[in-house]
Design a protein around this motif. Structure first.
Motif, PDB file in Angstrom:
ATOM      1  N   ASP A  30       0.894  -1.259  -0.073  1.00 24.45           N
ATOM      2  CA  ASP A  30      -0.059  -0.130   0.205  1.00 24.45           C
ATOM      3  C   ASP A  30       0.889   1.398   0.067  1.00 24.45           C
ATOM      4  OD1 ASP A  30       0.818  -0.309   2.621  1.00 24.45           O
ATOM      5  OD2 ASP A  30      -0.918  -0.208   3.583  1.00 24.45           O
ATOM      6  N   TYR A  31       2.051   1.136   0.862  1.00 27.27           N
ATOM      7  CA  TYR A  31       2.744   2.034   0.715  1.00 27.27           C
ATOM      8  C   TYR A  31       3.365   2.748  -0.606  1.00 27.27           C
ATOM      9  CZ  TYR A  31       7.105   5.172   1.919  1.00 27.27           C
ATOM     10  OH  TYR A  31       8.025   6.233   1.878  1.00 27.27           O
TER      11      TYR A  31
ATOM     12  N   VAL B 239       0.629   4.265  -2.623  1.00 30.73           N
ATOM     13  CA  VAL B 239       0.341   5.642  -2.223  1.00 30.73           C
ATOM     14  C   VAL B 239       1.513   6.494  -2.712  1.00 30.73           C
ATOM     15  CG1 VAL B 239      -0.034   7.291  -0.330  1.00 30.73           C
ATOM     16  CG2 VAL B 239      -1.043   5.009  -0.482  1.00 30.73           C
TER      17      VAL B 239
ATOM     18  N   TYR C  29      -4.058   4.879  -5.937  1.00 28.39           N
ATOM     19  CA  TYR C  29      -4.724   5.176  -4.617  1.00 28.39           C
ATOM     20  C   TYR C  29      -5.704   3.882  -4.466  1.00 28.39           C
ATOM     21  CZ  TYR C  29      -2.941   9.868  -3.794  1.00 28.39           C
ATOM     22  OH  TYR C  29      -2.075  11.191  -3.635  1.00 28.39           O
TER      23      TYR C  29
ATOM     24  N   ALA D  17      -3.834   0.904  -3.568  1.00 27.48           N
ATOM     25  CA  ALA D  17      -3.536   0.974  -2.094  1.00 27.48           C
ATOM     26  C   ALA D  17      -4.654   0.366  -1.252  1.00 27.48           C
ATOM     27  CB  ALA D  17      -2.963   2.214  -1.627  1.00 27.48           C
ATOM     28  N   LEU D  18      -5.857   0.951  -1.502  1.00 29.37           N
ATOM     29  CA  LEU D  18      -7.034   0.580  -0.831  1.00 29.37           C
ATOM     30  C   LEU D  18      -7.433  -0.908  -0.975  1.00 29.37           C
ATOM     31  CD1 LEU D  18      -9.353   3.742  -1.550  1.00 29.37           C
ATOM     32  CD2 LEU D  18      -7.975   3.120   0.793  1.00 29.37           C
TER      33      LEU D  18
ATOM     34  N   THR E 295      -5.101  -2.404   1.519  1.00 36.07           N
ATOM     35  CA  THR E 295      -5.577  -1.846   2.831  1.00 36.07           C
ATOM     36  C   THR E 295      -6.762  -1.005   2.840  1.00 36.07           C
ATOM     37  OG1 THR E 295      -2.972  -1.796   3.558  1.00 36.07           O
ATOM     38  CG2 THR E 295      -4.734  -0.674   5.103  1.00 36.07           C
TER      39      THR E 295
ATOM     40  N   HIS F 198      -6.844   2.607   4.208  1.00 31.50           N
ATOM     41  CA  HIS F 198      -5.580   3.381   4.295  1.00 31.50           C
ATOM     42  C   HIS F 198      -5.849   4.639   4.180  1.00 31.50           C
ATOM     43  CE1 HIS F 198      -1.667   4.710   3.122  1.00 31.50           C
ATOM     44  NE2 HIS F 198      -1.307   3.511   3.280  1.00 31.50           N
ATOM     45  N   ARG F 199      -5.492   5.554   5.173  1.00 32.11           N
ATOM     46  CA  ARG F 199      -5.823   6.958   5.514  1.00 32.11           C
ATOM     47  C   ARG F 199      -5.434   7.826   4.232  1.00 32.11           C
ATOM     48  NH1 ARG F 199      -9.541   9.374   6.308  1.00 32.11           N
ATOM     49  NH2 ARG F 199     -10.308   7.760   7.599  1.00 32.11           N
ATOM     50  N   GLU F 200      -4.000   7.567   3.944  1.00 30.26           N
ATOM     51  CA  GLU F 200      -3.224   8.385   2.968  1.00 30.26           C
ATOM     52  C   GLU F 200      -4.103   8.465   1.397  1.00 30.26           C
ATOM     53  OE1 GLU F 200       0.973   9.289   3.064  1.00 30.26           O
ATOM     54  OE2 GLU F 200       0.842   7.515   4.354  1.00 30.26           O
TER      55      GLU F 200
END
Length: 132
Positions: free
Chosen positions: A70-71, A74, A93, A96-97, A100, A103-105
């Motif tokens: 995910d990192y 993002v 994005y 990444a979701l 996770t 994932h807030r970011e």
């Protein structure tokens, strides 16, 4: 040793006149170990300072061949966003979701992009010049 080269690069990067040598150390570390996370992060930060978003994209896309996190998605989305490639940023994005879901970011990135696209589409047509 890739980690040692990365540490040397980090120290060099603290001095603006040594940043090119720092980048060279990061690239050398990656040539020895293409999966060296510390070198990837450091070189990505260097490229960000240089506003070389195309280089960040290339670097992170290469890393995604080794590991999908995910990192990384993002960070890649952020690079796409900074270079104006909105569709690609949204895609990353969402990737990444998919790894996770909360994932807030990634959620913030999507919200920011969608809000900016909405604002762009609400431009008053009367502000645009008439076409001939």
């Amino acid at each position: 040793n890739p980690k040692s080269l990365t540490m040397i690069g980090i120290v060099l990067s603290q001095s603006p006149d040594m940043r090119q040598k720092a980048a060279k150390a990061f690239r050398k570390a990656l040539s020895l170990d293409p999966k060296c996370v510390d070198a990837v992060e450091a070189l990505s930060r260097f490229y960000h300072l240089e506003k070389r978003y195309d280089k960040i994209v290339d670097l992170l896309k290469a890393q995604l061949r080794y590991r999908r996190t995910d990192y990384l998605h993002v960070r890649l989305a952020d690079a796409y966003k900074m270079s104006g490639q909105i569709d690609e940023a949204l895609e990353q994005y969402h990737a990444a979701l998919s790894i996770t879901p909360d994932h807030r970011e990634a959620l913030n990135g999507i919200e920011t992009l969608e809000s900016s696209m909405k604002d762009d589409s609400m431009v008053d047509d009367s502000d645009r010049p008439d076409e001939i």
